[in-house]
Write an enzyme that holds these catalytic residues in place. Structure first.
Site, short mmCIF file in Angstrom:
data_model
loop_
_atom_site.label_atom_id
_atom_site.label_comp_id
_atom_site.label_asym_id
_atom_site.label_seq_id
_atom_site.Cartn_x
_atom_site.Cartn_y
_atom_site.Cartn_z
N HIS A 146 0.89 -1.05 0.16
CA HIS A 146 0.06 -0.01 -0.06
C HIS A 146 0.89 1.22 -0.05
O HIS A 146 1.89 1.30 0.69
CB HIS A 146 -0.73 0.11 1.29
N ASN A 178 7.84 -4.02 4.23
CA ASN A 178 6.40 -3.74 4.04
C ASN A 178 5.65 -4.06 5.50
O ASN A 178 4.73 -3.53 5.85
CB ASN A 178 5.80 -4.40 2.98
#
Length: 326
Positions: A146, A178
């Protein structure tokens, strides 16, 4: 920024970003605000048609090519206005160029959504031949990372669901980035709402050069998919603005560049702090041209820029393992 901080950051996963910062710094003349050139707004100059003498006539018509297409060939930036963010998508890299979001104490306090109800989605607003596909990430070794985090949109299930479009994703290293340091960095941004009534965040990928043994600088990055067409960024940037809530008031500005690589949780966030101008030069984008220097404050001079290690890994790992949906 003290030069010893820059040199300390040149070890481990951050070597590429710091080397690049030093490179841009040498061209910019230093990190200090006083050394930065004055900012000017972009000036759009209309292209005047060519003029010919009375006895001359044009022998060619380059614009005739456009009769076969839908106008200029591009590049085209696919803009998307979602509930919690606005994004610009790069058809060439199949990654967003930038993603802008806004969080407040009220928005982060709500808990009206759960990411277990969200699924990764291809963005059908992008023409199929330029679209990032779910199958591109299959067995790639990278997470669908994201840019506008799902956790920033807990105030609405719809808003959270929209963060799962692939036009809000880039290939990111999973363990160590991440699911770890990057998640802690996102949490740092949310925690800023305890001090600032309005926090604005710009996030996106970078493809930075590194110096090779022959002394030359080259840009090299992996491409995933079959056929391979989704670029794997070498780095990611965030520009964070803490607004004091008053019209024309002070704005705390922090800019950071992190390598798309495993980063140990003990690393200080300030090791990745860079001038906004460095990100602008590397990305070809301009972010804060209208924010005058007297209104700016250094974010990391106002707050402690550090990450708090929390266990985001399990939820993120379960999401990454969800079945691919076309």
């Amino acid at each position: 920024m003290p030069i010893r901080t820059i040199l300390a950051a040149a070890t481990g996963a951050a070597t590429g970003v710091i080397a690049t910062v030093l490179y841009f710094n040498s061209r910019a003349g230093g990190f200090s605000a006083a050394s930065q050139p004055p900012r000017t707004a972009a000036v759009h100059v209309p292209v005047a048609p060519p003029t010919f003498k009375a006895d001359e006539q044009p022998l060619v018509d380059p614009a005739g090519l456009f009769q076969y297409g839908a106008g200029f060939p591009g590049p085209v930036s696919d803009l998307a206005k979602r509930s919690a963010y606005i994004s610009s998508y790069d058809r060439r890299t199949r990654n967003p160029t930038w993603v802008v979001e806004h969080i407040t104490p009220e928005s982060v306090a709500l808990n009206n959504a759960d990411r277990k109800h969200s699924v990764f989605l291809e963005d059908e607003s992008v023409p199929e031949k330029f679209r990032a596909k779910l199958k591109n990430y299959f067995r790639s070794g990278y997470d669908r990372g994201h840019q506008a985090p799902a956790a920033d949109a807990k105030w609405s299930q719809t808003a959270m669901d929209e963060t799962f479009y692939l036009t809000n994703m880039c290939p990111q290293v999973g363990d160590g980035f991440n699911r770890d340091y990057w998640s802690h960095f996102e949490d740092f941004c949310r925690r800023l709402t305890k001090k600032y009534p309005s926090v604005r965040i710009i996030t996106g990928p970078l493809y930075l050069p590194r110096q090779y043994p022959d002394g030359k600088w080259r840009v090299s990055y992996e491409v995933i998919g079959n056929p391979p067409n989704v670029a794997v960024p070498t780095h990611f940037y965030k520009i964070v603005l803490g607004e004091d809530g008053t019209p024309g008031g002070k704005v705390a500005v922090g800019a950071f560049v992190l390598p798309n690589a495993e980063i140990h949780n003990s690393r200080k966030l300030t090791e990745f702090e860079v001038p906004v101008e460095m990100i602008e030069r590397a990305s070809g984008l301009e972010f804060l041209a209208e924010l005058e220097q007297p209104r700016r404050k250094r974010l990391c001079g106002e707050v402690e820029c550090s990450v708090v290690v929390r266990d985001f890994k399990r939820a993120n790992q379960q999401q990454q393992q969800q079945p691919l949906r076309q």
